[in-house]
Design a protein around this motif. Sequence first.
Motif, PDB file in Angstrom:
ATOM      1  N   ASN A 247     -31.060  74.968  18.146  1.00  0.00           N
ATOM      2  CA  ASN A 247     -29.436  75.190  18.247  1.00  0.00           C
ATOM      3  C   ASN A 247     -29.061  74.170  17.261  1.00  0.00           C
ATOM      4  OD1 ASN A 247     -29.667  75.715  21.167  1.00  0.00           O
ATOM      5  ND2 ASN A 247     -29.784  73.910  21.718  1.00  0.00           N
ATOM      6  N   GLY A 272     -25.210  77.756  18.401  1.00  0.00           N
ATOM      7  CA  GLY A 272     -26.147  79.496  19.652  1.00  0.00           C
ATOM      8  C   GLY A 272     -27.728  78.385  19.097  1.00  0.00           C
ATOM      9  N   GLN A 275     -34.050  80.831  15.484  1.00  0.00           N
ATOM     10  CA  GLN A 275     -35.580  80.877  14.686  1.00  0.00           C
ATOM     11  C   GLN A 275     -35.461  79.501  13.784  1.00  0.00           C
ATOM     12  OE1 GLN A 275     -37.650  81.879  17.206  1.00  0.00           O
ATOM     13  NE2 GLN A 275     -36.560  82.897  18.570  1.00  0.00           N
ATOM     14  N   TYR A 326     -26.968  89.207  12.002  1.00  0.00           N
ATOM     15  CA  TYR A 326     -27.370  89.058  13.072  1.00  0.00           C
ATOM     16  C   TYR A 326     -26.637  88.195  13.524  1.00  0.00           C
ATOM     17  CZ  TYR A 326     -29.853  84.647  11.950  1.00  0.00           C
ATOM     18  OH  TYR A 326     -30.133  83.588  10.904  1.00  0.00           O
ATOM     19  N   GLN A 327     -26.532  87.745  14.859  1.00  0.00           N
ATOM     20  CA  GLN A 327     -26.201  86.809  15.977  1.00  0.00           C
ATOM     21  C   GLN A 327     -26.815  85.835  16.503  1.00  0.00           C
ATOM     22  OE1 GLN A 327     -23.508  88.702  18.115  1.00  0.00           O
ATOM     23  NE2 GLN A 327     -23.111  86.669  19.790  1.00  0.00           N
ATOM     24  N   PRO A 328     -26.694  85.098  16.621  1.00  0.00           N
ATOM     25  CA  PRO A 328     -27.028  83.675  17.394  1.00  0.00           C
ATOM     26  C   PRO A 328     -27.697  83.940  18.550  1.00  0.00           C
ATOM     27  CG  PRO A 328     -26.332  82.151  15.942  1.00  0.00           C
ATOM     28  CD  PRO A 328     -25.584  84.096  15.636  1.00  0.00           C
ATOM     29  N   GLU A 329     -28.723  83.570  18.454  1.00  0.00           N
ATOM     30  CA  GLU A 329     -28.894  83.750  20.134  1.00  0.00           C
ATOM     31  C   GLU A 329     -28.787  82.780  20.842  1.00  0.00           C
ATOM     32  OE1 GLU A 329     -33.252  83.274  21.431  1.00  0.00           O
ATOM     33  OE2 GLU A 329     -33.780  84.541  19.053  1.00  0.00           O
ATOM     34  N   PRO A 330     -28.414  83.002  22.368  1.00  0.00           N
ATOM     35  CA  PRO A 330     -27.815  81.603  23.089  1.00  0.00           C
ATOM     36  C   PRO A 330     -28.226  80.412  23.156  1.00  0.00           C
ATOM     37  CG  PRO A 330     -27.677  83.641  24.586  1.00  0.00           C
ATOM     38  CD  PRO A 330     -28.741  84.136  23.494  1.00  0.00           C
ATOM     39  N   ARG A 332     -29.842  76.871  23.989  1.00  0.00           N
ATOM     40  CA  ARG A 332     -31.273  76.529  24.443  1.00  0.00           C
ATOM     41  C   ARG A 332     -30.921  75.098  25.126  1.00  0.00           C
ATOM     42  NH1 ARG A 332     -36.503  79.282  22.960  1.00  0.00           N
ATOM     43  NH2 ARG A 332     -34.988  81.277  22.902  1.00  0.00           N
TER      44      ARG A 332
END
Length: 567
Positions: A247, A272, A275, A326-330, A332
């Motif tokens: 995060n 967000g 990886q 790219y967009q960061p993932e939600p 965690r």
Amino acid sequence: MSDNINWAELSEVERIKSESNYLHGRLKESLANRLTDAIAVDDRQISKFHGIYQQFDRDTERDRKRRRLEPDYSFLIRVRVPGGIVNADQWLQMNQISEEYANGTIKLTTRQAFQFHGVLKGNLKPSMKAINKALLDTIAACGDVNRNVMASPHPYSSSVFDQVQELAGKLSDHLTPRTPAYYEIWLDQKKVAHASTGEVEPLYGPVYLPRKFKIGFTIPPFNDIDVFTQDLGFIAIENNGKLEGFNVAIGGGMGTTFGEISTYPRLGNVIGFIQTDKVIDFAEKIVLLQKELGNRKERKNARLKYTIDQLGLENFKQLLINRLGYQPEPERAYTLVRNSDKFGWHLAKDKHWYLGLFIEGGRIKNQDNSLLKSALKEIANLHISDFRLTGNQNLVLGKIKEHDKTKINQILKNNGLLPQSISGARTNSIACVALNTCSLAFAEAERYLPSLMNKLEVSLSEFGLFRDEIVIRMTGCPNGCGRPYVAEIGFIGKGPGRYNLYLGGNFEGTRLNRLYRENMNEEEILESLTPLFQDYSEHRNNGESFGDFVIRKDYVAPILNPKDFKH
């Protein structure tokens, strides 16, 4: 470049950086000038990028001025230690430098770095060579660049500790300035810039960043590097012993200025999850955005936190996404339980033992019957542990085998360090250097907090709170080097012997505190805190921390918007 810029619109430091020829300045000439113990005014800014601050003894200032002598100048040297871990040989080298060239002590900083104080100008170059001999350096320990990259030194409950440490080191290398000035001035070496394009500073350019930049990695449940106070914070997400990624929190920072309502502490926003293989590129893109968008006119408003608030968090995120591609993932799920250190012996998942030692004020020295410096030198000479600097100015002896524990315990006992009876509040305390050497300090911190703690411990003992952990931090000015604005009890120096008292940070380091009383002397501090300790002892909920208690009982209201912060 200076022909195309109206320097009157920018801070003076911007001109100095631009004209420094990539951090060379006139440092060689300043060092060679034997008519003064100081260096030239412009070079005092450039020297910071090399890890050096010019200081003077403020205790003797008036007397020397009366005698028409220049101030008693000396220098602070800060040594970078990405992740905070050094081996025994490196510790011994730091110990030797402190004795040969500095004031005989070592300061452990709140960024997991070493500091030497009292270094004379003639000893700067020998000190720098000795530091580099230990395979450590000082470049970018200060200045308008990314500074020492922090990472939690506590491996107790994590299987991904080594991976995070390695990544912190790689990121530190990636963001280190490329100028050959450091090697030419201090090590008498010629070094070609790294970039294949031939650029001296492909990332920073000739004017570097608008202000300092700080990065930290933490591994839940620990938040011992105060991840939300960093410009860029990485929170490790571990699943069944595997590092899934991080995060990411952006926009933290502690520094404020009395009387300037446009300045305030701010905690980072989690934007967000990314990886692991994206960390270095992500950090670079954030740094580049800050380089391009940060305020170069007013240094008090030049940190990333102000850039984000000026643009708006969502607008800044979109600019970042555009740059990343790219967009960061939600975000965690994770849990943080403490922003302080753990002390005593602990067995980690790597089957080694680790010993957490409380270092008051972060100062490694021998004092009275407590021979801390001697004990650590003796332990280092055995080569049975490494040495881990924490973000709370403490020390962890690590990678210790079962059969070596007795040797270490005996050394500590022989040098008056065991057994110890230390309050939970004292072990959770931080103090910046402040007087007598910091030019920004309005009041004492490191030299005063221990005596104040003695008096606070009387009340804590009276109400059965001696063992309770309460995070207490003191700084001599509002710049926030000791991260006081996330403490459960924060003291900010306002003037000689006087402090602002802040309450309501929490034990996890996820909430700012609020001004409770202003401009207090010691008697007023004790009169204010004693009834609070009594109320806490008698009316707290089970497991409730002091910071949460004062919020629940309405002694102070939580700060929901950092701009609501008051001095």
